[in-house]
Design a protein around this motif. Structure first.
Motif, mmCIF file in Angstrom:
data_model
loop_
_atom_site.group_PDB
_atom_site.id
_atom_site.type_symbol
_atom_site.label_atom_id
_atom_site.label_comp_id
_atom_site.label_asym_id
_atom_site.label_seq_id
_atom_site.Cartn_x
_atom_site.Cartn_y
_atom_site.Cartn_z
ATOM 1 N N GLU A 26 6.915 -8.192 -1.386
ATOM 2 C CA GLU A 26 6.982 -6.771 -1.751
ATOM 3 C C GLU A 26 6.688 -5.931 -0.518
ATOM 4 O O GLU A 26 5.631 -6.062 0.090
ATOM 5 N N CYS A 63 -0.924 0.649 1.570
ATOM 6 C CA CYS A 63 0.100 -0.034 2.383
ATOM 7 C C CYS A 63 -0.415 -0.206 3.814
ATOM 8 O O CYS A 63 0.155 0.323 4.751
ATOM 9 N N HIS A 81 8.503 0.825 -3.471
ATOM 10 C CA HIS A 81 8.206 -0.579 -3.222
ATOM 11 C C HIS A 81 9.477 -1.387 -3.456
ATOM 12 O O HIS A 81 10.115 -1.241 -4.489
ATOM 13 N N ARG A 115 5.727 -2.413 0.563
ATOM 14 C CA ARG A 115 5.090 -1.272 -0.096
ATOM 15 C C ARG A 115 5.072 -0.011 0.775
ATOM 16 O O ARG A 115 4.502 0.997 0.392
ATOM 17 N N TYR A 164 -2.647 -4.820 -0.985
ATOM 18 C CA TYR A 164 -2.289 -3.480 -0.528
ATOM 19 C C TYR A 164 -1.857 -3.459 0.941
ATOM 20 O O TYR A 164 -2.044 -2.481 1.640
#
Length: 172
Positions: free
Chosen positions: A109, A75, A37, A111, A94
């Motif tokens: 972020e 992800c 990440h 991921r 997510y």
């Protein structure tokens, strides 16, 4: 074990080389449940613009990953191409581009990448993401091929070549 490492963009290569050398010397490894990440600093960037750019590169980014990451509940593909900051918190944590990190860390972020411990993999992925955020031009339409990425002149040739190798390796 999770490693959280904060690195300045200007020293990315130097610091990552040292970190990955420590990982190598200590026989560290990743398994299929691991993810890499990357938090991209948004303190001096327009987070909505950066999200939009990353979203337009999402198909290409997914193509660089093995099926275990492309079909993963941690992800998932982002669905909305433009998000306002007021919508960041309601976006799924997510998602490949996690906007919920913005309120807590002032970052976006990413991921998506599979777990990695080798310099080449970590550096090229992080460099690509940083270069996207530092790209001053416009990304007007979705980018899904290496040729389209090259035409935009976003990142260095060696990064593009690395991404292309991964696309070829994970082509389904």
């Amino acid at each position: 074990m999770e490693l959280r490492i904060l690195l300045p963009e200007r020293n990315l290569a130097t610091h990552l080389k040292a970190i990955t050398e420590v990982l190598r010397r200590n026989d560290c490894y990743v398994n299929r449940s691991c993810g890499l990440h990357v938090h991209l600093d948004m303190r001096n960037r327009d987070a909505e613009t950066q999200y939009s750019k990353l979203f337009k590169l999402q198909e290409l980014m997914f193509a660089t990953q093995p099926s275990t990451r492309r079909n993963n509940t941690y992800c998932k593909k982002n669905k909305k191409d433009n998000l306002k900051k007021s919508e960041f918190e309601s976006n799924d944590r997510y998602s490949a581009i996690n906007t919920q990190a913005f309120n807590e860390h002032t970052t976006l972020e990413i991921r998506l990448h599979e777990g990695a411990s080798k310099f080449k993999d970590i550096y090229n992925w992080a460099k690509f993401l940083v270069d996207v955020c530092n790209f001053k031009g416009e990304i007007s339409k979705p980018v899904s091929t290496i040729q389209e990425l090259k035409a935009l002149n976003i990142t260095e040739e060696n990064v593009i070549n690395h991404l292309n190798e991964r696309i070829e390796e994970y082509a389904s």
